[in-house]
Design a protein around this motif. Structure first.
Motif, PDB file in Angstrom:
ATOM      1  N   ARG A  39      66.292  14.458  25.608  1.00  0.00           N
ATOM      2  CA  ARG A  39      66.526  15.745  26.258  1.00  0.00           C
ATOM      3  C   ARG A  39      67.175  16.685  25.252  1.00  0.00           C
ATOM      4  N   HIS A  57      56.386  16.334  33.424  1.00  0.00           N
ATOM      5  CA  HIS A  57      57.779  16.621  33.105  1.00  0.00           C
ATOM      6  C   HIS A  57      57.990  18.122  33.047  1.00  0.00           C
ATOM      7  N   GLU A  58      59.248  18.520  33.160  1.00  0.00           N
ATOM      8  CA  GLU A  58      59.599  19.938  33.189  1.00  0.00           C
ATOM      9  C   GLU A  58      60.183  20.352  31.841  1.00  0.00           C
ATOM     10  N   HIS A  59      60.141  21.655  31.599  1.00  0.00           N
ATOM     11  CA  HIS A  59      60.698  22.234  30.362  1.00  0.00           C
ATOM     12  C   HIS A  59      61.780  23.246  30.744  1.00  0.00           C
ATOM     13  N   GLY A  62      61.773  25.656  27.922  1.00  0.00           N
ATOM     14  CA  GLY A  62      60.506  25.924  27.273  1.00  0.00           C
ATOM     15  C   GLY A  62      59.996  24.850  26.334  1.00  0.00           C
ATOM     16  N   GLU A  63      58.714  25.004  25.990  1.00  0.00           N
ATOM     17  CA  GLU A  63      58.026  24.109  25.062  1.00  0.00           C
ATOM     18  C   GLU A  63      57.056  24.937  24.229  1.00  0.00           C
ATOM     19  N   ASN A  87      54.907  27.204  26.675  1.00  0.00           N
ATOM     20  CA  ASN A  87      55.126  26.965  28.103  1.00  0.00           C
ATOM     21  C   ASN A  87      56.556  27.388  28.413  1.00  0.00           C
ATOM     22  N   PRO A  89      60.357  28.583  30.037  1.00  0.00           N
ATOM     23  CA  PRO A  89      61.411  27.864  30.753  1.00  0.00           C
ATOM     24  C   PRO A  89      61.055  27.682  32.228  1.00  0.00           C
ATOM     25  N   GLY A  92      56.207  23.084  33.822  1.00  0.00           N
ATOM     26  CA  GLY A  92      56.031  21.649  33.698  1.00  0.00           C
ATOM     27  C   GLY A  92      54.556  21.318  33.626  1.00  0.00           C
ATOM     28  N   LEU A 107      60.943  21.726  21.648  1.00  0.00           N
ATOM     29  CA  LEU A 107      61.423  21.680  23.035  1.00  0.00           C
ATOM     30  C   LEU A 107      62.804  22.302  23.157  1.00  0.00           C
ATOM     31  N   HIS A 108      63.031  22.956  24.301  1.00  0.00           N
ATOM     32  CA  HIS A 108      64.365  23.387  24.714  1.00  0.00           C
ATOM     33  C   HIS A 108      64.975  24.372  23.708  1.00  0.00           C
TER      34      HIS A 108
END
Length: 216
Positions: A39, A57-59, A62-63, A87, A89, A92, A107-108
């Motif tokens: 994470r 899964h969720e972001h 963002g991704e 993708n 915030p 998913g 990610l993130h």
């Protein structure tokens, strides 16, 4: 934690790194920067073996994906080599790859106000004239953050410059150079806020580059 001191320059020859299994069978990774195991902030090269999939899964923040090889897929479509994806915030998906693929994945790392969904096929998008002989393909911008592909013709030199908010590069083809070294295809470089260099190339070179997104 891995390479989370953003005041330090990091250079990684990703082709020399070992693939590490992820929690999803058939999905392997080369971590470049990582906040926690599964994470938070992460930048990785990711490989899906043919037929591999990842649970939905969720972001939360963002991704960002650049397809380097093969075809990457999710519920929204199939994305071949050269596709740039964002993708936002809160989004998913359940990604997979029928034939296998290799990706740059971040990610993130979005500002929570950066809510654009982006799908760009860089194999067909237009190159715009840049400084000198450079050609630029803008991919995304939000406030100080700018993301683009940059194509350098052989023997091109760029003026010395500083990077407000830092710079991150993935060399896609050719060999990127500056006074500190030579960086063949597959090299990932992250340079801190207000770092400076004088880049050049000997052969035609294409880089993915992001600026203005690191802590100041």
């Amino acid at each position: 934690m891995l390479n989370m001191d953003f005041s330090q320059k990091v250079v990684i020859q990703t082709g020399e790194k070992e693939w590490i299994p992820s929690p999803a069978g058939g999905v392997l990774r080369k971590p470049l920067a990582r906040e926690e195991a599964e994470r938070g902030h992460a930048t990785s090269i990711v490989r899906y073996e043919p037929g591999a999939s990842f649970n939905r899964h969720e972001h939360p923040l963002g991704e960002e994906i650049l397809v380097l090889e093969g075809v990457f897929s999710d519920e929204t479509g199939d994305y071949g080599k050269g596709t740039y994806l964002r993708n936002p915030p809160g989004s998913g998906h359940a990604p997979f790859s029928k034939e296998g693929c290799v990706l740059l994945v971040k990610l993130h790392q979005f500002d929570e106000r950066d809510t654009a969904t982006v799908r760009i096929d860089t194999s067909t998008a237009d190159w715009l004239p840049g400084i000198g002989g450079l050609k630029v393909m803008p991919l995304h911008e939000f406030e100080h953050e700018h993301v683009a592909l940059v194509k350098w013709p052989a023997n091109e030199k760029f003026q010395p410059h500083r990077h407000f908010g830092g710079e991150e590069i993935l060399v896609l083809s050719g060999e990127f150079c500056d006074e500190n070294g030579r960086y063949p295809a597959g090299t990932w470089i992250r340079s801190p806020h207000m770092s400076q260099h004088h880049p050049f190339v000997d052969e035609e070179t294409v880089i993915w580059v992001k600026t203005g997104h690191l802590p100041v």
